[in-house]
Design a protein around this motif. Sequence first.
Motif, mmCIF file in Angstrom:
data_model
loop_
_atom_site.group_PDB
_atom_site.id
_atom_site.type_symbol
_atom_site.label_atom_id
_atom_site.label_comp_id
_atom_site.label_asym_id
_atom_site.label_seq_id
_atom_site.Cartn_x
_atom_site.Cartn_y
_atom_site.Cartn_z
ATOM 1 N N VAL A 66 0.834 -1.200 0.000
ATOM 2 C CA VAL A 66 0.000 0.000 0.000
ATOM 3 C C VAL A 66 0.873 1.255 0.000
ATOM 4 C CG1 VAL A 66 -1.727 1.318 1.288
ATOM 5 C CG2 VAL A 66 -1.921 -1.171 1.137
ATOM 6 N N GLY A 67 1.942 1.225 0.814
ATOM 7 C CA GLY A 67 2.862 2.367 0.833
ATOM 8 C C GLY A 67 3.502 2.632 -0.517
ATOM 9 N N CYS A 68 3.838 1.578 -1.237
ATOM 10 C CA CYS A 68 4.418 1.736 -2.583
ATOM 11 C C CYS A 68 3.432 2.375 -3.541
ATOM 12 C CB CYS A 68 4.859 0.375 -3.125
ATOM 13 S SG CYS A 68 6.226 -0.375 -2.225
ATOM 14 N N ILE A 69 2.168 1.975 -3.446
ATOM 15 C CA ILE A 69 1.135 2.551 -4.308
ATOM 16 C C ILE A 69 0.956 4.039 -3.995
ATOM 17 C CG2 ILE A 69 -1.326 2.484 -4.872
ATOM 18 C CD1 ILE A 69 -1.198 -0.560 -4.321
ATOM 19 N N ILE A 70 0.967 4.382 -2.705
ATOM 20 C CA ILE A 70 0.868 5.789 -2.304
ATOM 21 C C ILE A 70 2.046 6.589 -2.847
ATOM 22 C CG2 ILE A 70 0.955 7.361 -0.313
ATOM 23 C CD1 ILE A 70 -0.593 5.214 1.264
#
Length: 498
Positions: A66-70
């Motif tokens: 999720v952090g990578c997508i953000i």
Amino acid sequence: MFENLRGRALRASVAVSAGSAYLLFGYDQGVLGGLVSQPSFLGAIGNPSPTYLGTIVALYDIGCLVGCIIAAAWGNHFGRCRSIFWASIIMVIGATIQTTTYGAVQLIIGRLISGVGNGINTSTVPMYVSEISRTESRGRSLAVQMSLVIFGTVIAYWLDYGMVRNLSGEVVWRFPIAFQIFFALITISTILFLPESPRWLFAHDRREESTRAVSRLLGCDESDERVQKITCDMEEALMLERRQPKLDFRSLLKSKSQIKPARRLVLCFLIQFFQQWTGINVIAFYVTIVLESNVGLSKETSSLVAGIVQICFWCGTLPVIFLLDRLGRRIMLLSGSVALFLSMTLFTFGIAIDTTASAKLALAMLFCYEFSFGMSWNAIPWLYAPEITPLNLRHIGSALCALSEWLWTFVIAQMAPTAIANTGWKIWLLFDIMLLISFFFVFFFLPETSGKTLEEIDYIYVKPEVRYQLDEVSTSADHELSKSRSRVLVEDNSSAQT
């Protein structure tokens, strides 16, 4: 305090701030592994079943995804330094929730939140370090940072080991989990006082700030020839990228842009795919299980040897600091694939025969494997992704690289215990095959990036005639040196067009 720093002192400050984020990366990955068998820890989260406990541990990787997508969606808007700052704040919140855990749900929430912060950091910090490093030392800078990741894992393992053997009660697990906040606070207290990436500033039309940041990092005046050269390179690369059709996620794969953005993003994903399928995380996460089930050591001996294996892994990250910029990315990856393939093959052979002598061979090959991985595939994928992507897509390439890391880490973490228990030595044949394929992947698809500025790497993918057309429309005398160098680069790298 940091405003007056210039040159080497400023670069050292950047290394400390980014290095603390990398220590946190490694520490956070390893800290829970040595605590999951402690009665006080298991009691605090309701004594979950092994399957549920494995899911709790693995959900950290989902948070990282999720952090990578953000980072891919909004990282370019916030910039490198602000993204790292807020990611570290998020990790402090997650660590606090985990430290005060009194139930499985609370631990899961804390793990997910920490994962989001770490996903943003692992997408952003390699890119930031690459963009502010000098060309001739860019590989060394990233290699140092990735060495710190493994050192963070070593700290986590031995802190857990010491707490478990010498203390009792909830402090055994609450203190190691809380200690990760220390690394985050170092980054939080320093990163906003450091210069933003000059390349990010330049791409956002903050050119005076960009020039000022370059001069501070180089420790020279803004009128210095080196500053002007870097500014010209950024201008020329930005011109090239803006001449290409505007891209969005929907049209990216159909793009016929001369700089081949889709191909370069695919490479960012695949290089981390092959890194994970070397089998490193099976050994990193489950080394004690491997030593007990496959090598035949006792539980206590396995715990001690596992710590020594981690130290061997970290020692392997040290030579690459001095070799990466001298030998280049390709030769280090190719030689690493060969060394890992041979080590893994002999390790598999040793545990398959299952004799006292073959077990010793397997153990020796495990050390060789860890050292070889540290020298090759550990650092280079994290460096290669921000190098290979154009400026306007660098935040996406770095995030995609990190996303691939966390996706396959999650898959492997979920499958490994069952695979080791049910297939024994046969599971290692899968990693043998993947290591062999990785050699050909590097040989045929990854061009050399060592010794080239981030702007010059664009021209590896541009056809010579297009590069000459760009030269013809550029009339500035300041670009003459850059033109000559770029033509040479195109000729030298024309083989990379296939």
